[in-house]
Design an enzyme around this catalytic site. Structure first.
Site, PDB file in Angstrom:
ATOM      1  N   SER A 311      31.139  35.426  37.661  1.00 15.09           N
ATOM      2  CA  SER A 311      31.376  33.995  37.438  1.00 15.09           C
ATOM      3  C   SER A 311      30.567  33.168  38.438  1.00 15.09           C
ATOM      4  O   SER A 311      30.780  33.256  39.656  1.00 15.09           O
ATOM      5  CB  SER A 311      32.868  33.675  37.582  1.00 15.09           C
ATOM      6  OG  SER A 311      33.075  32.281  37.676  1.00 15.09           O
ATOM      7  N   GLU A 312      29.664  32.352  37.942  1.00 13.58           N
ATOM      8  CA  GLU A 312      28.847  31.513  38.822  1.00 13.58           C
ATOM      9  C   GLU A 312      29.713  30.543  39.618  1.00 13.58           C
ATOM     10  O   GLU A 312      29.497  30.334  40.817  1.00 13.58           O
ATOM     11  CB  GLU A 312      27.831  30.733  37.989  1.00 13.58           C
ATOM     12  CG  GLU A 312      26.955  29.802  38.813  1.00 13.58           C
ATOM     13  CD  GLU A 312      26.206  28.801  37.974  1.00 13.58           C
ATOM     14  OE1 GLU A 312      25.182  28.292  38.445  1.00 13.58           O
ATOM     15  OE2 GLU A 312      26.675  28.503  36.843  1.00 13.58           O
ATOM     16  N   ALA A 359      36.766  45.144  43.461  1.00 20.07           N
ATOM     17  CA  ALA A 359      37.915  44.366  42.979  1.00 20.07           C
ATOM     18  C   ALA A 359      37.664  43.733  41.626  1.00 20.07           C
ATOM     19  O   ALA A 359      38.557  43.089  41.074  1.00 20.07           O
ATOM     20  CB  ALA A 359      38.268  43.275  43.999  1.00 20.07           C
ATOM     21  N   LYS A 406      50.256  48.884  36.815  1.00 19.75           N
ATOM     22  CA  LYS A 406      50.229  49.037  35.349  1.00 19.75           C
ATOM     23  C   LYS A 406      49.467  50.284  34.913  1.00 19.75           C
ATOM     24  O   LYS A 406      49.479  50.657  33.735  1.00 19.75           O
ATOM     25  CB  LYS A 406      49.635  47.779  34.710  1.00 19.75           C
ATOM     26  CG  LYS A 406      50.512  46.550  34.920  1.00 19.75           C
ATOM     27  CD  LYS A 406      49.860  45.293  34.387  1.00 19.75           C
ATOM     28  CE  LYS A 406      50.784  44.089  34.567  1.00 19.75           C
ATOM     29  NZ  LYS A 406      51.128  43.824  35.976  1.00 19.75           N
ATOM     30  N   LEU A 445      51.300  37.225  44.031  1.00 19.67           N
ATOM     31  CA  LEU A 445      51.640  35.812  43.846  1.00 19.67           C
ATOM     32  C   LEU A 445      50.426  34.936  44.042  1.00 19.67           C
ATOM     33  O   LEU A 445      49.712  35.045  45.040  1.00 19.67           O
ATOM     34  CB  LEU A 445      52.718  35.399  44.852  1.00 19.67           C
ATOM     35  CG  LEU A 445      54.135  35.891  44.569  1.00 19.67           C
ATOM     36  CD1 LEU A 445      55.044  35.540  45.727  1.00 19.67           C
ATOM     37  CD2 LEU A 445      54.661  35.296  43.295  1.00 19.67           C
TER      38      LEU A 445
END
Length: 610
Positions: A311-312, A359, A406, A445
């Site tokens: 994402s720029e 990540a 998950k 959170l």
């Protein structure tokens, strides 16, 4: 020199002269004998200039009266003390004025300290509003929970503002009951919140216990909310110590304050050894977890930090943040897809990272469940393998992958893709290269896709707040804690005998989402009748509870109390890895085909039916 400084000097000269005259008058019961007037005048012309020079030498005019404090009083006492010793030397040994009474030499410094110190503290009291009862009573009535150092500092700050009027303090320490802090009475224990008539008309409660445990702060917030008070809090203790915010930066209590956990104890020396002077690459560096990882890593002195982000806009934000706050650290911004093997190869060849934190991931469960299932598999599995292979090809020492709870007995494509990525890392570890480690934790959170921002939006619109099921529970932790434990796990893996471990973070107790929604509604100042909770049913791929360990895994303790290692089945072999490569190659596959194949690649995957 400013006019204000000149006025302060003039004030002290007048105080010095007045103290000397009053000392003389006190010596003679305000009836000055004949002949002493000349001695008084002559000694005054000698002593006052000497005292003025000493006051200047002691830096009495560097302070600001508005913030006069004990260090200023100490400087005044020291300066007056030196002047009290120098005065007799000048009068008796230089000018031979033996007629000056000895008692004057004792009375003068006492009077001078009272005048100089008293005027400064009276001025501060006037500025702080303590001398004007009308100002003290202005603003909204509030009660402060806590009576420690933070509460004392808060009262000092609030006294300068007309926004708040503190009517009392509450503290569970019985030794403080009935006493006062900054002139404000300590009314009694926190349990007084159960009797609103004893709160002296307060409409707000300010929690001033930044160093207290999360359980204590939560208990205080719950009592105040049940009493119908608007609950506010002072900043966290770490933020106060760092100087990022002031004690008066009061804000509403957020859910993060109540779900916060004890601070993580990091092996600072070990992390400095692992990261200092090294080149570190973080994929997904603009995301919520990736960006916090970058902030945490920067504290350990890396030589270079490489931001790899698709994402720029996200990359721009983290680049600007580091440009403003970390100017001494070399940073590199790479706009790139983790599946782009050519770009990865060029990036790793150019910057030679020593440590990689992976990540980057697609993690929104419902969105990845339908038409985007194939993209989730390619990004989360093929992307992980591509970054890991680039790290191996270019001599990277350590590769840390961020995973999720998950991935345990997954019921959705996102979880299954992360479990498959974990197994791929174990297979790559068997082939050699860097030391691979996976860190698995639950919901964070405030991270992108978290339920908390969604609840805030719904409450701001007046509701309803939507929860999928009355009994659904999740594990939660804060972004900084998650990032710190990822770093700690990476350090522990670097010193282990072998790689391929899966570290499981201590997520504490699971939280029922419906209770979380009720807490947020209450903390926003609403009751159950104002904003209702609506149950919408489980979404595709969603299950009632998350697990941190698969059924066929066992955990072993580590030296860190919040980390355990999970041991799974034997690592897949090279043939398995080759077959996975072939499956992840084009062409495009539809969601039904993806889910059918996932059952073969991830045996514990059980597709849910809703």
């Amino acid at each position: 020199m400013s006019m204000r400084s000149l006025l302060v000097i003039l004030h002290d000269l007048c105080a010095a002269a007045l103290a000397w005259v009053i000392a003389y008058l006190l010596r003679f019961n305000f009836e000055l004998p004949a002949g002493y007037g000349h001695t008084l005048a002559l000694s005054l012309l000698m002593v006052v200039p000497l005292q003025a020079a000493i006051f200047w030498a002691f830096g009495l005019y560097r302070g600001i009266w508005r913030f006069a404090s004990l260090p200023d009083l100490k400087r005044i006492i020291n300066a007056v003390g030196v002047a009290a010793l120098a005065g007799p030397l000048l009068l008796f040994m230089v000018w031979r004025l033996d007629a000056v009474p000895r008692s004057v030499l004792v009375l003068d410094p006492l009077l001078l300290v009272l005048m100089m110190g008293g005027s400064r503290f009276l001025y501060r009291s006037w500025k702080d509003g303590h001398l004007l009862s009308a100002r003290e009573l202005s603003g909204e009535a509030a009660i402060v929970l806590g009576s420690g150092e933070a509460a004392a500092a808060l009262l000092r700050e609030l006294a300068r503002s007309s926004q708040w009027h503190v009517v009392g303090l509450l503290d569970d320490n019985p030794n403080k009951h009935g006493r006062q802090l900054q002139g404000v009475p300590i009314l009694g224990p926190l349990s007084l919140l159960n009797t609103p008539e004893k709160l002296l008309g307060a409409a707000h409660a300010i929690i001033a216990m930044p160093s207290a445990s999360t359980a204590q702060r939560r208990h205080a917030a719950e009592l105040a909310a049940k009493a119908g008070l608007a609950v506010l809090t002072v900043p966290a203790f770490a933020d106060l110590l760092s100087g990022r915010v002031a004690i008066s930066s009061i804000r509403r209590v957020e859910l993060e304050d109540l779900l916060g956990r004890d601070a993580v104890q990091l092996d600072d020396a070990g992390l400095h050894g692992q990261l200092a002077g090294k080149t570190v690459l973080v994929t997904g560096a603009g995301g919520s977890i990736g960006s916090e990882l970058c902030r945490q890593i920067a504290a350990f002195g890396p030589a270079r930090l490489v931001f790899y982000e698709l994402s720029e806009f996200a990359l721009y934000r983290i680049e600007q943040e580091f440009a403003d706050n970390r100017r001494g650290l070399e940073t590199v911004c790479v706009v790139g897809d983790v599946k782009d093997t050519a770009l990865l190869d060029r990036t790793f060849a150019r910057y030679r990272p020593d440590v990689v934190f992976h990540a980057a991931a697609y993690k929104h469960v419902p969105m990845m469940e339908g038409d985007n299932a194939w993209q989730a598999l390619r990004n989360n599995v093929l992307g992980t393998m591509s970054v890991a292979r680039a790290a191996a090809a270019h001599g990277c020492a350590e590769f840390v992958m961020v995973s999720t709870d998950k991935a345990v007995n997954p019921t959705n494509v996102m979880g299954a893709s992360k479990r498959l990525a974990e197994r791929a890392c174990q297979a790559l570890q068997a082939a050699g290269g860097p030391r691979f480690v996976t860190v698995r934790f639950g919901n964070v959170l405030g991270s992108s896709g978290s339920v908390i921002p969604r609840f805030r939006e719904q409450i701001a619109k007046g509701g309803p707040v939507t929860v999928t099921h009355p009994d659904i529970v999740r594990y939660f932790m804060l972004i900084p804690e998650a990032a710190q434990l990822v770093l700690q796990a990476g350090l522990m893996a670097s010193t282990a005998a072998e790689g391929g471990q899966i570290f499981v973070l201590d997520m504490g107790e699971p939280v029922k989402i419906a209770d979380l929604a009720r807490d947020m509604i209450r903390l926003s100042g609403f009751g159950d009748d104002d904003i209702r909770i609506e149950f919408t049913g489980l979404r595709p791929g969603e299950k009632l509870y998350e697990e941190l360990l698969a059924d066929n895994e066992t955990t072993l303790p580590t030296p860190h109390p919040k980390l355990r290692t999970a041991r799974a089945e034997a690592a897949p072999d090279a043939a398995w890895l080759q077959a996975l490569d072939a499956w992840l190659a084009p062409p495009l596959r539809d969601s039904a085909e993806v889910k059918a194949a996932l059952a073969q690649w991830v045996p514990e995957y059980q597709q849910t039916k809703h």
